[in-house]
Design a protein around this motif. Sequence first.
Motif, PDB file in Angstrom:
ATOM      1  N   VAL A  69      32.587  29.296  19.419  1.00  0.00           N
ATOM      2  CA  VAL A  69      33.388  29.227  20.645  1.00  0.00           C
ATOM      3  C   VAL A  69      32.869  30.212  21.681  1.00  0.00           C
ATOM      4  O   VAL A  69      32.733  29.885  22.880  1.00  0.00           O
ATOM      5  CB  VAL A  69      34.868  29.493  20.322  1.00  0.00           C
ATOM      6  N   LYS A  70      32.560  31.436  21.234  1.00  0.00           N
ATOM      7  CA  LYS A  70      32.034  32.440  22.172  1.00  0.00           C
ATOM      8  C   LYS A  70      30.677  32.004  22.717  1.00  0.00           C
ATOM      9  O   LYS A  70      30.375  32.204  23.904  1.00  0.00           O
ATOM     10  CB  LYS A  70      31.901  33.782  21.456  1.00  0.00           C
ATOM     11  N   GLN A  71      29.837  31.374  21.871  1.00  0.00           N
ATOM     12  CA  GLN A  71      28.535  30.886  22.332  1.00  0.00           C
ATOM     13  C   GLN A  71      28.704  29.776  23.358  1.00  0.00           C
ATOM     14  O   GLN A  71      27.973  29.714  24.346  1.00  0.00           O
ATOM     15  CB  GLN A  71      27.713  30.395  21.134  1.00  0.00           C
ATOM     16  N   VAL A  72      29.682  28.897  23.160  1.00  0.00           N
ATOM     17  CA  VAL A  72      29.946  27.820  24.126  1.00  0.00           C
ATOM     18  C   VAL A  72      30.366  28.410  25.467  1.00  0.00           C
ATOM     19  O   VAL A  72      29.852  28.030  26.539  1.00  0.00           O
ATOM     20  CB  VAL A  72      31.028  26.877  23.576  1.00  0.00           C
ATOM     21  N   LEU A  73      31.317  29.378  25.452  1.00  0.00           N
ATOM     22  CA  LEU A  73      31.783  29.985  26.716  1.00  0.00           C
ATOM     23  C   LEU A  73      30.662  30.752  27.401  1.00  0.00           C
ATOM     24  O   LEU A  73      30.520  30.727  28.633  1.00  0.00           O
ATOM     25  CB  LEU A  73      32.973  30.896  26.432  1.00  0.00           C
ATOM     26  N   SER A  74      29.846  31.445  26.588  1.00  0.00           N
ATOM     27  CA  SER A  74      28.731  32.207  27.158  1.00  0.00           C
ATOM     28  C   SER A  74      27.730  31.278  27.830  1.00  0.00           C
ATOM     29  O   SER A  74      27.248  31.559  28.938  1.00  0.00           O
ATOM     30  CB  SER A  74      28.054  33.020  26.062  1.00  0.00           C
ATOM     31  N   ASN A  75      27.409  30.136  27.199  1.00  0.00           N
ATOM     32  CA  ASN A  75      26.474  29.184  27.804  1.00  0.00           C
ATOM     33  C   ASN A  75      27.038  28.596  29.090  1.00  0.00           C
ATOM     34  O   ASN A  75      26.308  28.388  30.072  1.00  0.00           O
ATOM     35  CB  ASN A  75      26.151  28.069  26.828  1.00  0.00           C
ATOM     36  N   LEU A  76      28.365  28.307  29.097  1.00  0.00           N
ATOM     37  CA  LEU A  76      28.973  27.755  30.312  1.00  0.00           C
ATOM     38  C   LEU A  76      28.923  28.762  31.453  1.00  0.00           C
ATOM     39  O   LEU A  76      28.587  28.414  32.602  1.00  0.00           O
ATOM     40  CB  LEU A  76      30.426  27.340  30.023  1.00  0.00           C
TER      41      LEU A  76
ATOM     42  N   GLU B  84      45.629  20.543  21.584  1.00  0.00           N
ATOM     43  CA  GLU B  84      44.283  20.969  21.952  1.00  0.00           C
ATOM     44  C   GLU B  84      44.324  22.226  22.820  1.00  0.00           C
ATOM     45  O   GLU B  84      45.342  22.537  23.469  1.00  0.00           O
ATOM     46  CB  GLU B  84      43.531  19.851  22.677  1.00  0.00           C
ATOM     47  N   MET B  85      43.177  22.950  22.806  1.00  0.00           N
ATOM     48  CA  MET B  85      42.967  24.133  23.653  1.00  0.00           C
ATOM     49  C   MET B  85      41.861  23.778  24.642  1.00  0.00           C
ATOM     50  O   MET B  85      40.790  23.307  24.243  1.00  0.00           O
ATOM     51  CB  MET B  85      42.567  25.334  22.790  1.00  0.00           C
ATOM     52  N   ILE B  86      42.099  24.035  25.931  1.00  0.00           N
ATOM     53  CA  ILE B  86      41.203  23.563  26.998  1.00  0.00           C
ATOM     54  C   ILE B  86      40.621  24.779  27.717  1.00  0.00           C
ATOM     55  O   ILE B  86      41.364  25.667  28.170  1.00  0.00           O
ATOM     56  CB  ILE B  86      41.954  22.661  27.986  1.00  0.00           C
ATOM     57  N   PHE B  87      39.267  24.800  27.808  1.00  0.00           N
ATOM     58  CA  PHE B  87      38.540  25.816  28.588  1.00  0.00           C
ATOM     59  C   PHE B  87      37.839  25.104  29.733  1.00  0.00           C
ATOM     60  O   PHE B  87      37.151  24.098  29.520  1.00  0.00           O
ATOM     61  CB  PHE B  87      37.497  26.536  27.719  1.00  0.00           C
ATOM     62  N   SER B  88      37.947  25.651  30.969  1.00  0.00           N
ATOM     63  CA  SER B  88      37.323  25.050  32.149  1.00  0.00           C
ATOM     64  C   SER B  88      36.553  26.131  32.904  1.00  0.00           C
ATOM     65  O   SER B  88      37.070  27.250  33.109  1.00  0.00           O
ATOM     66  CB  SER B  88      38.374  24.434  33.079  1.00  0.00           C
ATOM     67  N   VAL B  89      35.327  25.796  33.313  1.00  0.00           N
ATOM     68  CA  VAL B  89      34.487  26.718  34.105  1.00  0.00           C
ATOM     69  C   VAL B  89      34.123  26.003  35.402  1.00  0.00           C
ATOM     70  O   VAL B  89      33.528  24.914  35.368  1.00  0.00           O
ATOM     71  CB  VAL B  89      33.217  27.123  33.331  1.00  0.00           C
ATOM     72  N   GLN B  90      34.472  26.635  36.541  1.00  0.00           N
ATOM     73  CA  GLN B  90      34.273  26.040  37.863  1.00  0.00           C
ATOM     74  C   GLN B  90      33.376  26.968  38.682  1.00  0.00           C
ATOM     75  O   GLN B  90      33.620  28.177  38.760  1.00  0.00           O
ATOM     76  CB  GLN B  90      35.629  25.868  38.567  1.00  0.00           C
TER      77      GLN B  90
ATOM     78  N   ALA C  66      37.752  35.839  22.822  1.00  0.00           N
ATOM     79  CA  ALA C  66      36.607  34.967  23.072  1.00  0.00           C
ATOM     80  C   ALA C  66      36.195  35.009  24.535  1.00  0.00           C
ATOM     81  O   ALA C  66      34.995  35.076  24.865  1.00  0.00           O
ATOM     82  CB  ALA C  66      36.949  33.535  22.644  1.00  0.00           C
ATOM     83  N   VAL C  67      37.152  35.025  25.447  1.00  0.00           N
ATOM     84  CA  VAL C  67      36.828  35.079  26.886  1.00  0.00           C
ATOM     85  C   VAL C  67      36.208  36.433  27.239  1.00  0.00           C
ATOM     86  O   VAL C  67      35.226  36.512  28.015  1.00  0.00           O
ATOM     87  CB  VAL C  67      38.106  34.814  27.706  1.00  0.00           C
ATOM     88  N   ALA C  68      36.760  37.507  26.654  1.00  0.00           N
ATOM     89  CA  ALA C  68      36.235  38.839  26.965  1.00  0.00           C
ATOM     90  C   ALA C  68      34.791  38.975  26.473  1.00  0.00           C
ATOM     91  O   ALA C  68      33.924  39.529  27.179  1.00  0.00           O
ATOM     92  CB  ALA C  68      37.127  39.898  26.307  1.00  0.00           C
TER      93      ALA C  68
END
Length: 843
Positions: free
Chosen positions: A730-737, A761-767, A693-695
């Motif tokens: 999930v990939k769409q959420v990460l791509s939008n972030l 839970e699984m946690i994704f963070s974008v800084q 998903a991250v890739a």
Amino acid sequence: MKIVDGDVRGKDAARGRRVLKKLRTALAGAGSTLSILGATCFAAHANDPLGKINTPFGVAFGTFEVIQFAMFLGAMGAALLSAGWLIRERSRIANENRQLRDKVADLNVAVQRSEALLNLKDQRVVVWEGNSTTPNLVGSLPQEIGIPEDRSLFLAYGRWLRIDSATLLDRSIEALRGKARPFDIVVETSKGTPLEIQGRTSGSYAIVRFISLGEARATQALLKTENYQLNESLTTLRGLLEQLEMPAWSRDRSGKLNWVNMAYAKAVDGNDVNIAVAEARELFGVQARERIEREKATAQAFRDELSTVVAGNRHVFRVTDVASSAGSAGLANDVSDIELVREEFKRTVLNHSDTLDQLNSAVAMFDANRKLQFFNQAFAKLWGLETALLESRPDNAMLLDRFRSDGTLPEQPDWRRWKESMLSAYHSVESQEHLWHLTDGRTLRVIVNPQPKGGVTWVFENLTEKLQLESRYNTLIKVQGQTLDHLAEGVAVFGSDGKIRLSNPAFASLWSLKAEQIAEGMHISAIRRLCEPVSNAAQWENFVTTVTGFDDKRESLSGHIELTTGKILYFASAPLPSGQTMLTFVDVTDSVQVERALKEKNEALERTDELKNDFVQHVSYELRSPLTNIMGFTELLQTPMTGPLNERQRDYLDHIGTSSSVLLTIVNDILDLATVDAGIMELDISDVSVADAVATASEKVAERLKEHNILLDTHIASGAGSFRADASRVKQVLSNLLSNAVNYAPEGSTITLTCRREPGEMIFSVQDNGPGMPDYVLDSIFKRFQPYPNGGRKRGAGLGLSIVKGFVELHGGKVDISSAAGRGTLVTCRFPLEARTFSIAAE
């Protein structure tokens, strides 16, 4: 002797008279027969037709002479027979008389001999005939043994016999006369002289013989008496032990059981004492018995507590076993319950002491000698006394003097008399109660309670705080009364009987009531009749039911009631303690009218929003098809098949394609949001690899990162692995972030993407290091079509974060954003490890 002989002779004479009477009767009968025959013959002779009979002797006999002669011969024969029988009968009677005289003589000799024996000096006979209560006494006893000669004194056995001997004799005589039971006993006189007493029956006679014994026989009789008494004592003792619920036993010299009681037999699981003795069933174990024998060998007795198992339960017995030359005997008292009670009493006393130590009231107990027996910590703290002093058990009077000397107790006009009045509780049966006002301003309630076994218990209750609270309470009541009187809210409190307890002026004003109409004690039904004409009658029926109902669960009521005067009142009922109910009324006429206006405006806005959503969905759907055609024709024009293009044409086509892609993305986002709002979006749940998903999300923004020289720093914690979710969302959420971070991150900066697994839970963070957002922007950052242009390279439609929030919440997760002006932005998405598998509408 003469009396007996005369009786025999009289019997012989009577018998002779009876024989003569029989003989005379026979002769009289014969004479009567001869007379009849003579008369008959005379009659025959007179009428004889035959005449006389001649004999060879020359004598002639007629019929009459023949008959007469025959009669004479018959009479003579009868007389001879009777004489012979009489002679023989008299001879037989004479022989019988002679035999009876001999027997009478022998009986007289026997009687004289018996009278001689009965009149001896060493015996006395008492004879009862039938049921007669007056006996005959024969013989006498020696005067030197102290037995009275007088008849009445002799028959009063209790005067000259020992009590136990007299009792035994009375029982024996009663059994002899009532049941014909013979006896042989030995009794003792009050002077200790033994007597042998024999009891027999003969026909209807009951005979008791008292025999004075000689020295040897007296000694033997004494031993016999002692043996009897010992046997009686042993029987009584064993009878007593049989009735006891305590096991008892005795052993012979060899230590073998020879007797047990029923309690012992039951304790060893038997119901027969004989079986318990025969089978030698032991109550205690071998070690316990050996210990008993060891102590008896040294001290002749054993006294201690032993334990054993009875009926499957362990019991503790207090055992007493005594040894003698003939063997030993023991008794076991079950003290299991006593031990339990003793332990329970100790625990109770300890708990009682611990409880009293936890009390705020001071407690002190004094015994009958006025010595301190118990005190709790509150007592020592109240009077400021040392523990060592109190543990020395001081006198009650001394403690009162100590309180006075310390200046704690105020001075009394007559201290001695006051102290005596306080200590008079030791001689009283009623509790006493006093109020002590200490010098430091404290007020104590003192209770002096006499104890049943002597002594008293002092309880000191500090009333200082209570009095202060009462003062504050009274003040508070006054303040509350004033507050209620000045409230704009109408208040009325009703008791469980439906009568009003209190109300304020606002209640009377709202319902246009006079003061006397709502006076204390007025029933709610009367108030209802006054208020129903201007209000809803059904609502007042509910008020009456709420106040006077008997429901176990009392619930609060609230609502609005509109009066005929145009007023709108908000009412509420609240249950109070002791079955009371409070009704409150507030005039909300203005606020209700404003609320109605606001509701109408809100409904208009909701309809407008629905129209907006319908328009957006319709337009988005209608735009999607033309955009697809435009993008298709643009790609077709860029192929060599349509002919060569110059540089400007190619640039135009690239712009058309790029703009169309952006517009298609916006349309797709709008459609996704519309699907979420409609609640028809379904998640395709599967295992989502975090690394994949991250890739995928990184590849979508790779060109923009390269264009603006921005570095993407990815941190995937070890153990992140995968989780259950919709992979495309999930990939769409990460791509939008990441796209949102690239839009605001300055060139040459670094964007950090972090992924880690936490419990559940699984946690994704974008800084990013962009300009950040102030607080007022954060409140509306997730609203649609509201982009924040500050520092961004291009202005978007403002749907990226809205889609992120919608998709994450659709999975059951949540989104957090942290930002401040000049410090960049941190967006954190928390996905559950096991996402929901059904569709929901986003809120």
